[in-house]
Design an enzyme around this catalytic site. Sequence first.
Site, PDB file in Angstrom:
ATOM      1  N   GLU A 272     -53.382   1.505 -62.363  1.00  0.00           N
ATOM      2  CA  GLU A 272     -53.544   0.055 -62.291  1.00  0.00           C
ATOM      3  C   GLU A 272     -54.883  -0.380 -62.892  1.00  0.00           C
ATOM      4  O   GLU A 272     -55.017  -1.494 -63.385  1.00  0.00           O
ATOM      5  CB  GLU A 272     -53.428  -0.402 -60.833  1.00  0.00           C
ATOM      6  CG  GLU A 272     -52.746  -1.737 -60.692  1.00  0.00           C
ATOM      7  CD  GLU A 272     -52.275  -2.012 -59.275  1.00  0.00           C
ATOM      8  OE1 GLU A 272     -52.983  -1.682 -58.315  1.00  0.00           O
ATOM      9  OE2 GLU A 272     -51.178  -2.597 -59.130  1.00  0.00           O
ATOM     10  N   HIS A 293     -43.902  26.046 -59.091  1.00  0.00           N
ATOM     11  CA  HIS A 293     -42.481  26.373 -59.208  1.00  0.00           C
ATOM     12  C   HIS A 293     -41.685  25.164 -59.688  1.00  0.00           C
ATOM     13  O   HIS A 293     -40.481  25.094 -59.479  1.00  0.00           O
ATOM     14  CB  HIS A 293     -41.952  26.868 -57.867  1.00  0.00           C
ATOM     15  CG  HIS A 293     -42.608  28.125 -57.408  1.00  0.00           C
ATOM     16  ND1 HIS A 293     -42.034  29.364 -57.552  1.00  0.00           N
ATOM     17  CD2 HIS A 293     -43.813  28.346 -56.842  1.00  0.00           C
ATOM     18  CE1 HIS A 293     -42.848  30.288 -57.069  1.00  0.00           C
ATOM     19  NE2 HIS A 293     -43.942  29.692 -56.630  1.00  0.00           N
ATOM     20  N   LYS A 404     -43.454 -10.230 -59.940  1.00  0.00           N
ATOM     21  CA  LYS A 404     -43.526 -10.929 -58.649  1.00  0.00           C
ATOM     22  C   LYS A 404     -42.897 -12.310 -58.762  1.00  0.00           C
ATOM     23  O   LYS A 404     -42.153 -12.744 -57.875  1.00  0.00           O
ATOM     24  CB  LYS A 404     -44.992 -11.085 -58.218  1.00  0.00           C
ATOM     25  CG  LYS A 404     -45.627  -9.841 -57.650  1.00  0.00           C
ATOM     26  CD  LYS A 404     -47.005 -10.184 -57.059  1.00  0.00           C
ATOM     27  CE  LYS A 404     -47.794  -8.929 -56.769  1.00  0.00           C
ATOM     28  NZ  LYS A 404     -49.162  -9.217 -56.307  1.00  0.00           N
TER      29      LYS A 404
END
Lengths: 431, 431
Positions: A272, A293, A404
């Site tokens: 951000e 792994h 938003k």
Amino acid sequence: MQVDIGNALASEADPGIGRSDLDDLDERVADAHDRIARGMADDDFGYASLNLPERTDAAEIERAVDGFDPEAVLTVGIGGSALGAITITEALAGDSPVDHYALDNVDPAHVTRLLDDLPLAETVVHVVSRSGTTAETLANFLVVREAMDAAGVDWSERTVVTTGEAGPLRELAETEGLPALDVPEGVPGRFSALSTVGLVPAAMMGVDLEGLLAGGRAGADALADSLYDCPAYAYGAVAYALDERGASVNAMMPYVEGLESFAEWFAQLWAESLGKDGGGQTPARALGATDQHSQLQLYRAGPRDKLVTVVRPAERPDCAIPETDVADLEYLGGQDLGTLLDAEFEATEASLAAAERPSVRIEIDAMDAESVGRLLYDMEVACVVAGELYGVETFDQPAVEWGKNAARGLLGGGDFEEAEAVAEKTELVVE
Amino acid sequence: MQVDIGNALASEADPGIGRSDLDDLDERVADAHDRIARGMADDDFGYASLNLPERTDAAEIERAVDGFDPEAVLTVGIGGSALGAITITEALAGDSPVDHYALDNVDPAHVTRLLDDLPLAETVVHVVSRSGTTAETLANFLVVREAMDAAGVDWSERTVVTTGEAGPLRELAETEGLPALDVPEGVPGRFSALSTVGLVPAAMMGVDLEGLLAGGRAGADALADSLYDCPAYAYGAVAYALDERGASVNAMMPYVEGLESFAEWFAQLWAESLGKDGGGQTPARALGATDQHSQLQLYRAGPRDKLVTVVRPAERPDCAIPETDVADLEYLGGQDLGTLLDAEFEATEASLAAAERPSVRIEIDAMDAESVGRLLYDMEVACVVAGELYGVETFDQPAVEWGKNAARGLLGGGDFEEAEAVAEKTELVVE
């Protein structure tokens, strides 16, 4: 905290940074340090974050939670309003009798299940939103309040609020007489771990807040005008330099379970703050030894576009592996799990180096409050210095506003042209 | 399962794939489909994984766990020996009275705390290692056995083993008369979710194994010689094509908490299968809506090097947001949390599209056994077809061996030259 950048040098890795390039970069770090020091001295927006260890009043936080004796703390927040608290409590919970949970998403199945499982009468809610209007947080808080009502629990007796000077949460706190703490001024959410925003659940769990802040202050004291003298600058500058040389991904890989959420916190901080203007290094979250792994094949043999950051504490608690007479396992018996984990840590570093892939080692003293406070603070500093080197606005996040507005418009929360774009989606569906 | 690649077209996004390029790619997909179909018919190494839904004997697994009535199941395994079980149980646990835990790391603090917290007398251990010699898994298993001994619990009455034909775990199972299941032949760990390896804990939790396998079979039935007719091929081919055009990162972002571990499982599948020969797309794990407040800034405004894959179920359970008279929040009251989450999902897609950033939408019917089985199977198919298009050995993972040898050497488990490289590390320490 110490940072070892040996395996990120051009003599060892490709991409890597040459010694003379590092010296040149150090001159830019000195300039950046001037700007950072000035920003801190003036309490400028964002830079003010780096004054938190000095400013945060641990006693005020302790007082706000005094009198509560919960079995569980529930943080209701999202992004920077939750990740700091999650990171700190996960790292330092130890054997606290208090459990920490977070509602940082609006998944109906998850919210319902968590509220069914929590002992609501023994739970304290910490709701965090600077504006007091964050959709996910306020929606969840409304749901939590109702669940407490339905269970015959007085939510107003069990809620602590951290918010800005004004807004719905501030008004609610005043109307209901809730303990209310201030979100610090000039501090973006992702830089707020060492403030009221990140410390309330830790306080209820008995975590050593003063130790965390002392660790942060040690980081502030270590700021210097050269990357060779300041581990936080060394990390931020080298990460930046490697990105410029092609390491567009930064895999943050702690070798300790207690820092698994730290990697998420770092991912927010890095993404951000630096993901702007078409640039910015992409953080990838990993965990050692588990991800050996899973991700190591790619890190070692995939594109040369990665810096791997390995993190470990110098000290670990004991947990002995019992002796065994099974032929293939004899070498493990009598060792300690921590010795095995450290061997894997060093093996991964060497494995990357043998393939000329860059890595940086970060080592903290132990999984204690001071070391964790130092780690968080130093990573914030690293991010800020990287932002100075990239030349971006480290402390804003303009690209999240569009979504938003679109979401709010879709929910009938006002006229937003962004919402109309949703209906116009191009489809090419295969089923 | 349906896949919508509309927002990955060159007309919408940069990088993106043009319609005629997609048609050309489809011819290569047809060839790849021939190889995949042949590999499945011949049960070739790796391709045999795609026959699992047909071959796995759910009844055999149910029998192996019959008679256990635990409060908790503890998987001891790492990488592909744990992630499938974690993914399936997280997605489908629902209200099962049985909890699933995994020891997939050797962190002494974490192992000690988990064993202190578990009701050992009511816990069944499922230990998984094909070779029976995986260092982390066997070390943890030795520690778990001793903890049970110390608690006066007979571990041999509470342990189920899944392993290969030979090796220490197989011998142990025979000596102690433990229920033992076979790791299927020709199936790498990361492709083994729909086998004994991934299904034992789910069976103990009452998950519908037949449903999971039926979902996998539906995926197998949907295989076709065109990406336009097979969602799994559409996904794998488009992800490959976008990587070739610069989207070197694939952010897997489910909008449902129950698929958080799925993103990790996918990350292993993608990284370990495709991260080879200097290529391969880097998987990044994300979670919607939470990571909108963390990663979206970077995805929308950072480098044009990402494909964002958003995943959601078409159906969600209800969880109503209570009505409220707070001015800024009225629009939320009376909505459902799932509606909010879906609005965020669509807003994120549109937000990326408005910035001409590619995304692909994957939609499953619901969070049920059949849909989750289909999702896992189809992502495996997507990975295999991508491997064919890249021209890599999808089913091996040679780059992890070096580190294993180094770690073993460091622990005194034999002479390995890799261990010597560790001591020669170049240091440039800043502290």
